[in-house]
Scaffold this active site. Structure first.
Site, PDB file in Angstrom:
ATOM      1  N   ASN A  17       0.940  -1.417  -0.145  1.00  0.00           N
ATOM      2  CA  ASN A  17       0.031   0.073   0.059  1.00  0.00           C
ATOM      3  C   ASN A  17       0.863   1.344  -0.011  1.00  0.00           C
ATOM      4  OD1 ASN A  17      -1.741   2.183   0.440  1.00  0.00           O
ATOM      5  ND2 ASN A  17      -2.796   1.098   2.264  1.00  0.00           N
TER       6      ASN A  17
ATOM      7  N   LYS B 124       3.457   0.694   3.220  1.00  0.00           N
ATOM      8  CA  LYS B 124       2.966  -0.276   4.082  1.00  0.00           C
ATOM      9  C   LYS B 124       2.980  -1.511   3.190  1.00  0.00           C
ATOM     10  CE  LYS B 124      -0.091   2.732   6.108  1.00  0.00           C
ATOM     11  NZ  LYS B 124      -1.818   2.803   6.307  1.00  0.00           N
TER      12      LYS B 124
ATOM     13  N   ARG C 107      -2.602  -1.951  -3.381  1.00  0.00           N
ATOM     14  CA  ARG C 107      -3.808  -1.505  -3.345  1.00  0.00           C
ATOM     15  C   ARG C 107      -3.509  -0.167  -4.048  1.00  0.00           C
ATOM     16  NH1 ARG C 107      -4.870   3.406   0.589  1.00  0.00           N
ATOM     17  NH2 ARG C 107      -6.833   3.826  -0.059  1.00  0.00           N
TER      18      ARG C 107
ATOM     19  N   HIS D 148     -13.155   2.705   0.282  1.00  0.00           N
ATOM     20  CA  HIS D 148     -13.091   1.644   1.373  1.00  0.00           C
ATOM     21  C   HIS D 148     -13.768   0.288   0.932  1.00  0.00           C
ATOM     22  CE1 HIS D 148     -13.095   4.773   4.843  1.00  0.00           C
ATOM     23  NE2 HIS D 148     -11.808   4.541   4.516  1.00  0.00           N
TER      24      HIS D 148
ATOM     25  N   ARG E  20     -11.819  15.375   7.911  1.00  0.00           N
ATOM     26  CA  ARG E  20     -12.407  15.600   6.805  1.00  0.00           C
ATOM     27  C   ARG E  20     -13.940  15.995   7.352  1.00  0.00           C
ATOM     28  NH1 ARG E  20     -11.173  10.279   4.314  1.00  0.00           N
ATOM     29  NH2 ARG E  20      -9.135  10.592   3.495  1.00  0.00           N
TER      30      ARG E  20
ATOM     31  N   GLU F 296      -8.277  -5.472   5.024  1.00  0.00           N
ATOM     32  CA  GLU F 296      -8.237  -5.067   3.753  1.00  0.00           C
ATOM     33  C   GLU F 296      -6.933  -5.925   3.123  1.00  0.00           C
ATOM     34  OE1 GLU F 296      -8.865  -1.270   5.674  1.00  0.00           O
ATOM     35  OE2 GLU F 296      -9.578  -0.592   3.658  1.00  0.00           O
TER      36      GLU F 296
END
Ligand code: ADP
Length: 400
Positions: free
Chosen positions: A7, A14, A90, A179, A241, A385
């Site tokens: 990712n 990651k 990802r 997501h 956000r 994930e």
């Protein structure tokens, strides 16, 4: 089969090395400050943790550090790079080009790069991660797993905005949702847990509540609607956000605070949400602590968040024509019992009843926190994930 899951962010990378025989991570970690001074990699394997400091001017050096760590005699997890059978990346955006994960062929790479406009910060970083990996491991098959692809099943009425249709046909302005790997994973875990796999009528509302939060309405394993929108800024207020706003606020704030359009967007992405509301923190642990000590703004931030989530629960039950199950997942969904309780409170009229005792004391793994007489199952399901990425990578490379 062993799959390396990557990712890549703009200055971070990651990773997890997953053994598909057990579906467990045998090594994991992350590189930070790529392209900056003081870059380092935190690596975990064999119950050992190691921080490696090494210059990482680009993602290529970062990947090399990760591979060296994975084969290290002392704190590695494999004896040679040859043990890595495939890499799963990802990738944030699939636009309307893909509705599933794909092999990273040159053609698919070009399509992914062409979608940069839809995710100008994340997509280029994801692509750099793939290119760096391909340069070092040219013969290892690679797969892209998208954040958005799961939501490609949304009906037109859910993804079209109330603006001229040409904005969609000419510029692809529509709801995409994010997501997706998490919503897909927890909804399918819920179906399995409740013995409703392959049931086209199984209706579940999944609440991925973390630093970024999104809520999805899922029927028969297909996404019908989701709260994040054209970008991850839409939906409920999040850590930093704003979530949904009256669009007229953008110009009003830009004028009042003398901000450019892009500064206003940064304000809404980075300085808003519960962090901006509370003035305390984006972390829910800090907010509950501050609220407990009488900080009104922290308490208000929690209430605003919980209220927004509750409204989505009602809206999505209406959209689906009922709900069989509500799933909580991600950092807040899995760990903050008070937030879960507040979101589903006073919804007995629609069959949502929480067992407060069970909710306050859940262990690892899936927890059923449905109260007596509840018609809608309430489950807490840890998301994974990386495992979704690894499974898709295995599926697509085996098929190829
Ligand atoms: P990301 O979106 O970055 O993947 P996570 O899903 O890991 O985020 O969620 C991180 C957030 O989860 C933290 O900012 C914090 O608000 C919340 N969180 C994590 N652990 C707890 C906890 N024990 N209690 C309450 N909130 C928690």
């Amino acid at each position: 089969m062993k799959v390396l899951v990557i990712n890549a962010g703009s200055s971070s990378l990651k990773y997890q090395l997953i053994d598909m025989a057990t579906e467990k991570a045998i090594a994991k970690g992350g590189c930070e400050r790529i392209g900056l001074d003081g870059s380092f990699c935190k690596h975990k394997a064999n119950g050992k943790e190691k921080t490696i400091t090494s210059p990482m001017p680009t993602h290529k050096e970062a990947i090399q550090v990760v591979l060296d760590a994975l084969v290290d005699k002392e704190y590695g997890a494999i004896s040679s790079m040859k043990e890595i059978d495939a890499v799963g990346h990802r990738i944030v955006h699939s636009g309307e080009a893909f509705n599933d994960s794909v092999l990273l062929t040159d053609e698919n790479m070009a399509t992914i790069e062409s979608l940069t406009e839809l995710a100008p910060l994340h997509q280029p970083a994801n692509v750099i991660g793939v290119k760096a990996c391909k340069a070092i491991m040219p013969d290892v098959p690679m797969v892209a797993v998208f954040d958005t692809a799961f939501h490609s099943t949304m009906p037109e009425k859910a993804y079209i905005y109330g603006i001229p249709y040409e904005a969609y046909t000419e510029h692809k302005v529509r709801r995409y949702g994010f997501h997706g790997t998490s919503h897909r994973f927890v909804s399918s875990e819920a179906a399995k847990y409740l013995g409703r796999e392959n049931d086209p009528d199984f209706k579940v509302i999944t609440m991925h509540l973390g630093n970024g939060s999104s809520i999805s309405a899922i029927k028969g394993g297909k996404s019908e609607d989701t709260s994040m929108s054209f970008t991850p800024l839409g939906g409920v207020p999040m850590g930093t956000r704003s979530g949904d706003l009256d669009p007229a606020i953008v110009e009003f704030l830009a004028n009042k605070y003398k901000m450019s359009l892009s500064e206003t967007l940064t304000y809404l992405n980075k300085k808003s949400g519960v962090a901006g509301l509370s003035g305390v923190s984006s972390d829910f642990r800090d907010l509950s602590e501050a609220a407990k000590n009488g900080n009104h703004r922290a308490a208000l931030a929690l209430e605003v968040f919980e209220y927004a989530c509750k409204k989505y629960l009602g809206a999505y039950a209406a959209a689906l024509g009922g709900a069989d199950c509500v799933v909580f997942t991600a950092g807040i969904g899995e760990h903050d019992a008070k937030v879960r309780e507040a979101i589903v409170s006073d919804m007995e009229y629609m069959g949502i009843v929480l067992d407060k005792e069970k909710n306050a004391h859940i262990g690892d793994g899936i927890a059923d926190v449905t109260g007596k007489g509840g018609k809608v199952k309430i489950l807490v399901i840890p998301t994974n994930e990386e495992l979704v990425i690894a499974r898709d990578t295995e599926r697509l490379t085996k098929r190829a």
